[in-house]
Design a protein around this motif. Sequence first.
Motif, PDB file in Angstrom:
ATOM      1  N   VAL A  69      34.598  46.897  33.326  1.00 24.76           N
ATOM      2  CA  VAL A  69      35.664  45.926  33.612  1.00 24.76           C
ATOM      3  C   VAL A  69      36.115  45.052  32.585  1.00 24.76           C
ATOM      4  N   GLN A  70      37.031  45.735  33.180  1.00 24.71           N
ATOM      5  CA  GLN A  70      38.243  44.952  32.526  1.00 24.71           C
ATOM      6  C   GLN A  70      38.219  43.144  33.154  1.00 24.71           C
ATOM      7  N   ALA A  71      38.465  42.310  31.706  1.00 19.43           N
ATOM      8  CA  ALA A  71      38.773  41.241  31.677  1.00 19.43           C
ATOM      9  C   ALA A  71      40.072  40.653  31.973  1.00 19.43           C
ATOM     10  N   LYS A  72      39.991  39.474  32.651  1.00 14.76           N
ATOM     11  CA  LYS A  72      42.267  39.248  32.456  1.00 14.76           C
ATOM     12  C   LYS A  72      42.002  37.413  33.490  1.00 14.76           C
ATOM     13  N   LYS A  73      42.533  37.103  32.190  1.00 13.66           N
ATOM     14  CA  LYS A  73      42.578  35.721  32.688  1.00 13.66           C
ATOM     15  C   LYS A  73      43.994  35.574  33.682  1.00 13.66           C
ATOM     16  N   LEU A  74      44.441  34.631  34.702  1.00 15.53           N
ATOM     17  CA  LEU A  74      45.709  33.829  35.010  1.00 15.53           C
ATOM     18  C   LEU A  74      46.313  33.318  34.659  1.00 15.53           C
ATOM     19  N   ASN A  75      47.458  33.140  35.059  1.00 17.19           N
ATOM     20  CA  ASN A  75      48.442  31.426  34.853  1.00 17.19           C
ATOM     21  C   ASN A  75      48.119  30.654  36.214  1.00 17.19           C
ATOM     22  N   LYS A  76      48.666  29.497  35.575  1.00 12.81           N
ATOM     23  CA  LYS A  76      48.223  28.287  36.833  1.00 12.81           C
ATOM     24  C   LYS A  76      48.762  28.919  38.136  1.00 12.81           C
ATOM     25  N   ASN A  77      49.454  29.961  37.885  1.00 18.35           N
ATOM     26  CA  ASN A  77      49.653  30.006  39.395  1.00 18.35           C
ATOM     27  C   ASN A  77      49.549  30.793  40.525  1.00 18.35           C
ATOM     28  N   LYS A  78      48.142  31.229  39.257  1.00 19.05           N
ATOM     29  CA  LYS A  78      47.337  32.337  39.747  1.00 19.05           C
ATOM     30  C   LYS A  78      47.590  33.796  39.671  1.00 19.05           C
ATOM     31  N   THR A  79      48.676  34.422  38.431  1.00 19.18           N
ATOM     32  CA  THR A  79      49.566  35.631  38.946  1.00 19.18           C
ATOM     33  C   THR A  79      49.769  35.644  37.662  1.00 19.18           C
ATOM     34  N   LEU A  80      50.643  36.817  37.235  1.00 18.13           N
ATOM     35  CA  LEU A  80      50.650  37.500  35.415  1.00 18.13           C
ATOM     36  C   LEU A  80      52.466  37.506  35.914  1.00 18.13           C
ATOM     37  N   ALA A  81      52.900  37.091  34.456  1.00 21.66           N
ATOM     38  CA  ALA A  81      54.218  37.665  34.788  1.00 21.66           C
ATOM     39  C   ALA A  81      54.688  39.074  35.452  1.00 21.66           C
ATOM     40  N   GLN A  82      55.556  39.470  34.780  1.00 24.37           N
ATOM     41  CA  GLN A  82      55.284  41.256  34.651  1.00 24.37           C
ATOM     42  C   GLN A  82      54.820  41.710  34.065  1.00 24.37           C
ATOM     43  N   ASN A  83      56.065  41.652  32.558  1.00 23.67           N
ATOM     44  CA  ASN A  83      55.647  42.074  31.249  1.00 23.67           C
ATOM     45  C   ASN A  83      53.908  42.467  31.574  1.00 23.67           C
ATOM     46  N   ASP A  84      53.264  40.923  31.195  1.00 22.68           N
ATOM     47  CA  ASP A  84      51.692  41.205  31.496  1.00 22.68           C
ATOM     48  C   ASP A  84      51.080  42.651  32.866  1.00 22.68           C
ATOM     49  N   LEU A  85      51.448  41.929  33.782  1.00 22.05           N
ATOM     50  CA  LEU A  85      51.263  42.579  34.847  1.00 22.05           C
ATOM     51  C   LEU A  85      51.111  44.305  34.979  1.00 22.05           C
ATOM     52  N   SER A  86      52.242  44.572  34.302  1.00 17.77           N
ATOM     53  CA  SER A  86      52.583  45.688  33.598  1.00 17.77           C
ATOM     54  C   SER A  86      51.520  46.093  32.382  1.00 17.77           C
ATOM     55  N   ARG A  87      50.642  45.839  31.500  1.00 19.31           N
ATOM     56  CA  ARG A  87      50.513  45.786  30.397  1.00 19.31           C
ATOM     57  C   ARG A  87      48.788  45.999  31.279  1.00 19.31           C
ATOM     58  N   LEU A  88      48.418  44.607  31.928  1.00 19.91           N
ATOM     59  CA  LEU A  88      46.959  45.462  32.014  1.00 19.91           C
ATOM     60  C   LEU A  88      47.176  46.471  33.878  1.00 19.91           C
ATOM     61  N   CYS A  89      48.431  46.740  34.608  1.00 17.92           N
ATOM     62  CA  CYS A  89      47.720  48.289  35.557  1.00 17.92           C
ATOM     63  C   CYS A  89      48.133  49.689  34.184  1.00 17.92           C
ATOM     64  N   ARG A  90      48.472  49.293  33.134  1.00 20.15           N
ATOM     65  CA  ARG A  90      48.672  50.383  32.110  1.00 20.15           C
ATOM     66  C   ARG A  90      47.055  50.675  31.140  1.00 20.15           C
ATOM     67  N   GLN A  91      45.989  49.360  31.564  1.00 16.98           N
ATOM     68  CA  GLN A  91      44.952  49.430  30.516  1.00 16.98           C
ATOM     69  C   GLN A  91      44.119  49.968  31.842  1.00 16.98           C
ATOM     70  N   LEU A  92      44.468  49.665  33.699  1.00 21.97           N
ATOM     71  CA  LEU A  92      43.381  50.926  34.409  1.00 21.97           C
ATOM     72  C   LEU A  92      43.682  51.288  34.316  1.00 21.97           C
ATOM     73  N   GLN A  93      45.377  51.579  34.053  1.00 21.08           N
ATOM     74  CA  GLN A  93      45.125  53.227  34.476  1.00 21.08           C
ATOM     75  C   GLN A  93      44.250  54.523  33.443  1.00 21.08           C
ATOM     76  N   GLN A  94      44.420  53.909  31.932  1.00 18.37           N
ATOM     77  CA  GLN A  94      43.889  54.773  30.778  1.00 18.37           C
ATOM     78  C   GLN A  94      42.395  54.239  30.752  1.00 18.37           C
ATOM     79  N   ALA A  95      41.887  53.245  31.392  1.00 17.05           N
ATOM     80  CA  ALA A  95      40.605  52.324  31.904  1.00 17.05           C
ATOM     81  C   ALA A  95      39.865  54.180  32.919  1.00 17.05           C
ATOM     82  N   LYS A  96      40.516  54.364  33.664  1.00 12.33           N
ATOM     83  CA  LYS A  96      40.416  55.611  34.670  1.00 12.33           C
ATOM     84  C   LYS A  96      40.775  56.732  33.832  1.00 12.33           C
TER      85      LYS A  96
END
Length: 922
Positions: A69-96
């Motif tokens: 389980v990877q936990a992540k808090k979103l911003n007030k628009n319920k999304t992530l900035a591009q840099n944060d989104l890229s970092r999350l995807c790298r973390q998920l790929q790494q976990a897999k």
Amino acid sequence: MERNQKEKYFVAMQSYKEDDFTKEVLVPLFKSMGYDRVEFHGGPSERGRDLIATAILPPPKRGEYVVYVQAKKLNKNKTLAQNDLSRLCRQLQQAKSKGFTKGTGERVKPDHIYMATPHEITQRFIEDLEDELFDDDYKGWLELYDCVRILKDIEEFNPDLLEKLEPFEDKIWNTNSKSTTDRNHELLGALCSVRDSIDISNFYSDLSFFVGSIDSRVLITYKANVTKKHFKLISSEQWENLKLERKKILSLVNLDILNEDIQTIEDRYKEHDVKYNSKSNKDNQLAYHSSIEHLSSITKDFESRSYLLLGRLESEVKKQSSHNRKMLEIAAINLKKVRAKLKIDDIKSCASNYKIDFSQLNRESADLIKNTYDFMHESLKSIVEQKEYVKSIEGKIIPEPYYYVCLNSSQLENEISQRVDEYRLCVSSLNSEIRPSMAEIRRLLDSVEISLKFFECIYTKESILSSIIYLKEVDSYSDRVSISAHDIFYTGKDVAIYGGAGVGKTTTLEMFFRSYEETINGRKIIFCSLNRVVQSLSDLGVERKKTKSTDSKYLNEVIYAIILLSYGLGVNSDNADRIKPYLNDGVALVFDGLDEIVTDYPIVLDAMNSFKSKYKKTQWIISSRDCVSYLKEIDFLGITLLPFTPEQLKSFICGWFNNKTKGLNLWNEISKSKLHENLLTPLVATILCALVEKGIKAPSNESEIYNERLSLLLGKYDANKKIRRQELGSDELLSCAKALAWIMHSHGIRTISQEEAIKNLKVKIGSKYTTGLILKCVKELEEPCTVLVRDKVSGKLSFGHFRFQEHLASLELRDNRTIDLSTIIVRDWWRGAFSLFAQSVDDIESTIEELTRADKIIPEEAFTTLYAMCDVLSPNKKENMKYLLDHLKQDNTHFYEAEHYDSSDHFGSDHYAYSTDFGLEW
């Protein structure tokens, strides 16, 4: 579940930090869903895995199922900035791809990965994630797990988590929180009373007012006269204090107590000071000291030489004939007279010319007499000349500078008189049958508070003005105000409620809290039972005393901690931040039992003052016993709850019993024996009525009432009913209760965890009772005896009302004569226990003997408690013991004065350099 309630739970999840969200919500949830191994793996080296969960699959598909389980808090628009989104995807790929190594050395990759978030996932976020993460080879290894799905799983698998996620505001403001303040019900339950909680406001609401160390009796019963219109102040410190008093009085009542402006007085002082410190004045002071020393020298020389001459004269008298003897005796008498006159500084009356007929004397006698009179003449001449010189020098000396102060004495007296008249009108208005409006009550209370603060400026010992104002008692006008304390609270004023043990302070506050109507003054209310949080403050490492480095931020955090602890909430910055908006908007903040926390944490007083400065819209309502030494530090309007009058007690008793005849019979019984003088508080009256309700005869004093209560709770009631709910005997239970009360009182606490109680009891009575017996005693003292009460918030044990703990501690004082009384009698905390102890034995002589053993001096701080003990003695002993205490205190005063007296401070007639008493020279 309604959408509105769900939104509150979502907000609660979102208030957690990412790691805390994983630990506090996801970990317990996955455990409850049947995973065998759930491990928090967050932090800087998480490698895309905040949580690892494994489950053993049942047959026929055996094996281990692994979830990341990877936990992540979103911003007030319920999304992530591009840099944060890229970092999350790298973390998920790494976990897999990484997997983890089991204890057997086998490398395991996850079967499934969740991206968990406390926010609702939108289609926009899914599309952003697809563009960044998913490709043609995606085989469904990732699942999005948002707050909607999480809440459904919580409801199904772990509904207890809903309590943790209960919205913060609901924990503070909901009506359920008010059930934590129900001590009066517990009291009646402990007494096995068949009645519900009785509303004492139906019978009792008398109070008086108080500010600092001044109570309203001063406004009612005294007439003031200014005894001095002008005076001198030699101390600059006292002049500064007088200026502060002037400034405060000017701001309070727009009265300038001085006839001259400050600059004129200070300029006059400075001009005087320049002359005083001039070179010529210093030279004159040196000359004066030298002349004084010379005068002392020649006076001592006369004393020693005249003593030798007297010896020669008396010796010669024995050898001479009658005529010679007579003349020698006359010379000796004259010399003695001169010596005596010099000792009393009556030199002017000393005769210096003596006519002597030497023709009739022999040579030896003539020479001796002539030498004697010549010596007296020369010595007196020398002393007179030196005294005249000293006087001439003294006349040139400019004395120490002083501030010459002229008072507006007539205006000051008029202001005092007007304030007294206004207060009497205020009392009449508040006591009138037609209830004043809330605005009128507020106006009257503002006037009372200003008057009391004004009187505090002029009547307290620290005040310069108090030394020139004489108070004369003119009548015994009553200052009892028959108005509900609740009406005073609703005015929005900061209020401190005082009173002795059992007068109803906590009951009054709890009833106000439970019936509070926010619409009246537009504030929410927070109720804090301070006795519940003392130990928790210690666990948090809160400073006990304010230090120079203690800033306002830390002081405010002390108050945040008290509020959060009172509601069972975690003490952290997130929770503190969530209550700050309410505090900024203004709340009614109730601190019940300030005396129970300030003893160990005097920093709380500083914290309250700091907090009051920051949150100016917050209304403070506090309670405290009136026997504590810090009352003058609390800058609130004080109201003192007064004991019952006999008429109110009668009304209470008759109101208790639905059978009016039974109530009247009880009243007649106790009034004949004057027992009612010991029953003038709601606590004691409640216990008496509950005891009599059970068929027990009325005891003779407060201590006996508590004894009967204990007897009832420890088995007597069950014996009368011919039932048995407890296994242990009353002796073992009483011994354990006394020991535990002594432990808690010695540590200055009102509540204790069951584990700490057992641990301390093993130390105190372990030589007599086994651990098993101690455990059984504590259990039965709580249930069925209800001597111990478990707090609904903290889970800690107490004796219910503080007076019950004091009573048990007083029994230990009575029964254990090895206790060193001198170490505890000086503390305010012990005063109630010592008073009950004195009442139980009707004696304080043994206590005085203990304190004075081996010629020890009674500590000055002990006398307040000794006088309180004296007040509860039987009438035939009280007067004698008070006389003894007055005598002992006077002896102590003389002792301390002698102990601190320094003979080097005595300069004889060198009076010009020193002021009179208290730095005032009239």
